[in-house]
Design an enzyme around this catalytic site. Structure first.
Site, PDB file in Angstrom:
ATOM      1  N   ASP A   1      10.430 -30.012  14.041  1.00  0.00           N
ATOM      2  CA  ASP A   1      10.126 -29.554  12.698  1.00  0.00           C
ATOM      3  C   ASP A   1       9.353 -30.649  11.967  1.00  0.00           C
ATOM      4  O   ASP A   1       9.823 -31.776  11.849  1.00  0.00           O
ATOM      5  CB  ASP A   1      11.454 -29.284  11.988  1.00  0.00           C
TER       6      ASP A   1
ATOM      7  N   THR B   1       5.036 -27.064   7.262  1.00  0.00           N
ATOM      8  CA  THR B   1       4.822 -28.478   7.007  1.00  0.00           C
ATOM      9  C   THR B   1       3.754 -29.043   7.936  1.00  0.00           C
ATOM     10  O   THR B   1       2.812 -29.708   7.491  1.00  0.00           O
ATOM     11  CB  THR B   1       6.116 -29.271   7.239  1.00  0.00           C
ATOM     12  N   THR B   2       3.933 -28.788   9.216  1.00  0.00           N
ATOM     13  CA  THR B   2       2.992 -29.333  10.188  1.00  0.00           C
ATOM     14  C   THR B   2       1.591 -28.802   9.917  1.00  0.00           C
ATOM     15  O   THR B   2       0.617 -29.556   9.899  1.00  0.00           O
ATOM     16  CB  THR B   2       3.425 -28.961  11.610  1.00  0.00           C
TER      17      THR B   2
ATOM     18  N   ASP C   1      14.921 -22.354   9.005  1.00  0.00           N
ATOM     19  CA  ASP C   1      13.544 -21.868   8.974  1.00  0.00           C
ATOM     20  C   ASP C   1      13.494 -20.368   9.239  1.00  0.00           C
ATOM     21  O   ASP C   1      12.737 -19.636   8.597  1.00  0.00           O
ATOM     22  CB  ASP C   1      12.693 -22.611  10.012  1.00  0.00           C
TER      23      ASP C   1
END
Lengths: 558, 535
Positions: free
Chosen positions: B58, B91-92, B395
């Site tokens: 994550d 996020t990534t 998530d």
């Protein structure tokens, strides 16, 4: 039995705490060692007040502090945040990817090297390696200690050690109230910390109070304030004893900036509104202070300075764990619970919640002709910004004396200590007598554990007695030369604290509130509105007027 | 320079140096997170200096674990973490998108373009892309009966990027069912009403959905039942322990008898409260019924004794949030004073039992009627496995919630990025005057970083993949990337869907940060050396 839960927030608070738990660990060890002095074996102190019994999944019994410690990420050194006792064993560590069959990218940071002291503890446990000489350990500690875990010999519960994740800053940048402001509420950090506390409180049958140590010289002040606010909601009737501890280092810079002064004012006013008793500890310099007549401290190393404060902390909290059944046994006298102390110091006439902590370490021997005066004159304030010359006939004091000596190496009886203290108050010439003084006595002195820093001067003997002539050339005597010391501490609720309060109130007014004040941008960037600041000033002036009745008159007139 | 006059120690980086510092930082962060993306990404195992293990795929967790020092990198990381806070995922993608925008800009700037013009182009492209997203999204009807299939597909898409397929598929059902369980018509979904509880178990890796609640503590009396059926549940916030109350603060006793009297008086008032509860128990409980108290405040041993004698099970110091969850799971209402005790305030559970693991106790409240709160129970052999599953579950929950609230989804597997890029190049660019065109182009190319990285992580040739995707798209098909063979696929058929709100947030935030960073033309830092490499 009435439990206490301890909370340590911030770097220096954890240094002090680490020494504190070392003392407790030493006491536990001495109590179960048949070869130790009987005074340690039946000390009539209930360790369960601070410790919890548990059991690992493998069924091994554990005895760990009821402690929540909040740290910056990476400040735990070689200690795992899960502590040392509840490890799942090495077998399950390897099967890392039970949840992912794809590639694994391992990022291994350099394993930190265990310092010599921890290495010796570890090897002793594993029964490998050759014995490491105590002398080498003591010598190396002074050089090697970087974080508080480096000299800690206590085991901690997995719920105890919390690291703040995702702050992305150096510890030296985490230095004001504004920076710490949202740390607690963001990213469910606060929730995690509260869960840890709840774990320990849930176990308590009848909690008597929470002992809260905070290093409020930086962003941790805000973390602590938010934490306390949360606790006030959840555990409304549990009294909180707050110690604000600061290292000499944090107050080194000769000229305080505007932001420093405002930080002090705001953090004090926030924290003091959320506890029952506020005890500031932390002199700007220990080397030059009178607190260290028989000690060689130095200001640079938190490892050394925190030891003095930890000893005072230990002594001041001893009354909370005396066995109440043996209220006048030969070992201890006058047990108190947290609530009683709070009411004693804050509930009489004046509602002053800021107390001064004095300590005498080592406490003077009771024998000799001038004994009457040495005890009181040896008690020196560890609280900064105190006016020592003030005469306050409304003062309330609570004193605690551990292991006082009668002569060279004989512990005094409880009654002897009582008489000596009475006498010294009778004969005190310079000082106005306090309105009320409470005295608690334990015959058990403070044991000096191996990882205690070598801070004793060459006038301190093996039992902490003060010698008439230097015993050796060495200026730094440590745990190998001094095995235990008598300690006396005294809580004072007195108008001597006024300079401390007034400077904070003054700074808040001058730098933060006044029109066009130098620091108004600073406080705004920390998220404080004008009303909030005014309310704080209001509270501070209320505190000042409790101690100084003239204050209101003078401020009303203009 | 004027800054030097003010502070001789200040260090100033001028135009190009400042720009390159920020661009390098952005690229650096991108490099770190790049390999995380997608179902073929690598998992990162972080071993700390003390031997602590952290396992994560994550981006959000990874960023929080890193000690970031560079100010630019911190800015990007904060945006990415905020992305996670708001939309729960991405996020990534945020980090690599910003990194790619900076990379594309670098090329333009090296050719002599002014950052201002680029930024204008970004703005135009951003608005056009958001507009395009509105047309591209696939609406989903979320009536009273949610379309479970589409929810499952969204959840599966998210979970498969965090856990291996088998585990992901098992969790998919759990995640979807738990969100549907707490969903109430006409109200926003509060994911906190799904409790995520974990147990450390030697060999077991297992996750299950408990319809009801699992509490992480048990009763504190040896005589209380460890298992009870047909339970009336009293959820309350009433102190059942003797404590010195505030009112007595100024009161001092002068002799032992007075003290005794005070203590007994205090004690009596606690006992009164306990007795009221016992009365209620006697009133409602039949022969086979049981009574369980779950209290937010403390219960001391004498009170526990009284309750145990009546066969009542009592838990103290429940989490504040569990009070809410309990009421939603079992019915009844939380009681704040013993005067409010009525049979109607009680909830009901078919089964309450305790499970002990070492010193840890768990209390299961199960077989409830019409639960509006539930618990996902994760069992794992060690902390890092549990933590990883927990992150994935969070998530997954967020993606289901987003879908229900967005009432639409976006085709995944890079399909949106390819389509948006082609739209920008073929349509939008022509409408733009002057050099801002290059900004639009840079933006369009930056979008491709998502399919490119997916391909790269799967070990495919990125150029081949992009060419085959764009040509397939220009034939008029909506195409995503099949990570198995690098061929185009239809994401709709493959069941790969992303969250609309995640994509929107990503397109919104990325260019804003990139523009801000591009417009920095001077970096000043007082008294510290910036060029020194920071770890």
């Amino acid at each position: 039995m009435r439990e206490i839960v301890t909370i340590q927030v911030g770097e220096f608070a954890n240094f002090v705490g680490s020494h504190f738990w070392n003392f407790q660990d030493e006491l536990l060890g001495l109590a179960s060692d048949p070869g130790s002095d009987p005074i340690f074996r039946n000390h009539n102190l209930n360790m369960d007040v601070l410790y919890r019994s548990g059991e690992t999944q493998q069924g091994v019994a554990t005895y760990t502090p009821r402690l929540v410690s909040v740290n910056l990420k990476g400040s735990l050194g070689t200690m795992s945040s899960r502590g040392t006792l509840y490890n799942e064993g090495s077998s399950s560590r390897s099967d890392s990817s039970t949840t992912w069959f794809g590639d694994v990218d391992t990022q291994r940071s350099e394993p930190r090297k265990r310092k010599l002291f921890l290495k010796s503890l570890y090897e002793e446990e594993q029964k490998v390696g050759k014995e490491i000489e105590d002398k080498d350990i003591v010598g190396s500690l002074d050089e090697e200690v970087e974080c508080w875990t480096d000299f800690s010999k206590s085991h901690y519960h997995p719920q105890s050690l919390d690291e703040l994740n995702g702050l992305w800053m150096d510890s030296k940048d985490f230095n004001n109230y504004g920076i710490g402001k949202d740390v607690f509420s963001e990213a469910s950090r606060g929730e995690e910390i509260c869960d840890r506390l709840r774990f320990f409180v849930e176990e308590c049958d009848h909690i008597q109070g929470i002992k809260f140590l905070v290093d409020d010289s930086g962003g941790f002040a805000a973390v602590a304030a938010d934490f306390l606010e949360n606790m006030a909601d959840e555990y409304t009737n549990v009294p909180v004893l707050l110690y604000s501890v600061r290292s000499p280092m944090s107050q080194m810079s000769p000229k305080k900036t505007v932001s420093n002064k405002l930080h002090d004012a705001i953090s004090f006013s926030r924290l003091s509104s959320l506890c029952k008793l506020f005890t500031p500890i932390g002199l700007p310099s220990l080397t030059g202070s009178k607190a260290s007549k028989f000690l060689n401290l130095g200001d640079e190393k938190p490892y050394r300075s925190s030891a003095v404060y930890a000893a005072a902390l230990h002594a001041s909290t001893i009354p909370f764990r005396m066995q109440p059944t043996s209220s006048d046994s030969s070992e201890v006298s006058n047990s108190m619970d947290v609530n009683t102390l709070v009411q004693l110091l804050t509930g009489r006439g004046r509602q002053n919640i800021v107390a001064i902590l004095d300590s005498a370490m080592p406490a003077p021997t009771l024998a000799g002709k001038q004994l009457e005066n040495t005890l009181l004159t040896n008690l020196k304030a560890l609280t900064p910004e105190v006016n020592e010359d003030v005469e306050d006939n409304q003062a309330v004091e609570s004193m605690c004396i551990l292991g006082a000596l009668r002569s060279e190496d004989k512990e005094a009886l409880v009654s002897e200590v009582k008489n000596a203290v009475d006498a010294s108050y009778e004969h005190a010439i310079t000082k106005t007598k306090p309105l009320f003084c409470n005295l608690s006595v334990s015959r058990c002195p403070l044991p000096v554990p191996l990882p205690f820093p070598s801070i004793f001067g060459n006038l301190v003997g093996i039992k902490g007695e003060i010698l008439s002539s230097p015993v050796s050339d060495s200026l730094y005597r440590g745990s190998l030369d001094v095995h235990s010391i008598p300690v006396a501490t005294r809580w004072r609720s007195s108008s001597a604290i006024l300079p401390f309060l007034e400077s904070r109130m003054g700074h808040l007014e001058k730098l933060g509130i006044q029109w066009g004040a130098m620091g108004s941008d600073v406080v705004r960037s920390w998220g404080f509105g004008r009303e909030e600041l005014q309310e704080m000033r209001e509270n501070l002036s209320k505190m000042v007027s409790e101690l100084n009745p003239q204050f209101f008159e003078s401020s009303d007139s203009d | 320079m004027s800054v030097r006059v003010l502070n001789p120690n200040a260090e100033v980086l001028n135009k190009s140096a400042a720009l390159h510092m920020t661009i390098n930082a952005a690229k650096g962060l991108q490099d770190v997170l790049k390999s995380n993306l997608g179902p073929k990404g690598t998992i990162k195992m972080l071993v700390g200096g003390s031997g602590d293990i952290k396992l994560t795929k994550d981006g959000n967790t990874l960023l929080k674990e890193m000690q970031i020092q560079n100010p630019t990198a911190i800015m990007i990381a904060r945006t990415a973490v905020a992305q996670d806070d708001i939309s729960g995922d991405g996020t990534t993608s945020t980090v690599i998108f910003i990194g790619e925008l900076m990379k594309q800009s670098e090329r333009c700037i090296d050719e002599g373009m002014h950052p201002r013009v680029l930024v204008d182009g970004f703005e135009i492209a951003k608005r056009a892309t958001l507009l395009f997203l509105e047309n591209f999204k696939t609406p989903v009807v979320m009536g009273d009966e949610a379309d479970k299939e589409i929810l499952k597909m969204v959840a599966r898409t998210t979970l498969r990027t965090k856990l291996y397929e088998g585990l992901a598929d098992q969790l998919t059902d759990i995640v979807v069912n738990s969100v549907l369980c707490i969903r109430k018509p006409e109200e926003a979904i509060d994911l906190f009403m799904v409790e995520i509880m974990h147990m450390r178990h030697k060999f077991d890796v297992d996750t299950r959905l408990v319809e009801g609640l699992v509490l992480d503590h048990g009763s504190r009396h040896p005589d209380m039942k460890r298992r009870a059926e047909n339970c009336h549940i009293l959820t309350c916030n009433v102190s059942l322990e003797y404590e010195k109350s505030e009112i007595n603060a100024g009161f001092f006793y002068s002799n032992a008898e007075q003290r005794e009297a005070m203590v007994t008086a205090e004690r009596r008032s606690v006992d009164e409260r306990v007795k009221k509860i016992i009365e209620l128990k006697k009133k409602v409980c039949g022969e086979n019924d049981n009574f369980v108290i779950i209290n937010q405040k403390g219960i001391d041993p004498p009170s526990l004794d009284l309750l145990a004698r009546e066969g009542i099970v009592a838990l103290r110091r429940a989490k504040r949030r569990n009070m809410e969850r309990l009421v939603l799971a079992c019915g009844g209402e939380a009681v704040n004073s013993v005067d409010d005790l009525t049979p109607e305030s009680l909830g009901w559970a078919g089964l309450v039992y305790e499970h002990v693991l070492g010193e840890e106790k768990y209390t299961f409240v199960e077989q409830v009627r019409n639960p509006n709160s539930c618990t996902i129970l994760i069992k794992g052999p060690n902390d890092h496995t549990i933590a990883q599953i927990k992150d994935a579950v969070r998530d997954g929950l967020r993606s289901v919630k987003n879908t229900i609230e967005d009432e639409c989804v976006v085709l995944g597997a890079g399909a949106f990025e390819v389509a948006a890029r082609q739209h920008l190049i073929n349509e939008v660019k022509k409408t733009v005057q002057g050099r801002a065109q290059l900004g639009v182009e840079a933006f369009a190319n930056a979008l491709l970083v998502v399919p490119k990285t997916l391909a790269e992580n799967a070990g495919l040739d990125t150029q081949d993949v992009i060419i085959s995707l764009t040509s397939e798209h220009d034939k008029g098909n909506v195409v995503g990337l099949n990570l198995m063979d690098g061929e185009p696929i239809d994401p709709q058929l493959a069941g790969i869907f992303d969250n609309y709100s995640v994509k929107r947030q990503l397109i919104n935030a990325g260019p804003v940060i990139a523009s801000q960073l591009l417009l920095v033309d001077e970096v000043i830092r007082a008294g510290r050396n910036m060029r020194k490499p920071t770890a």
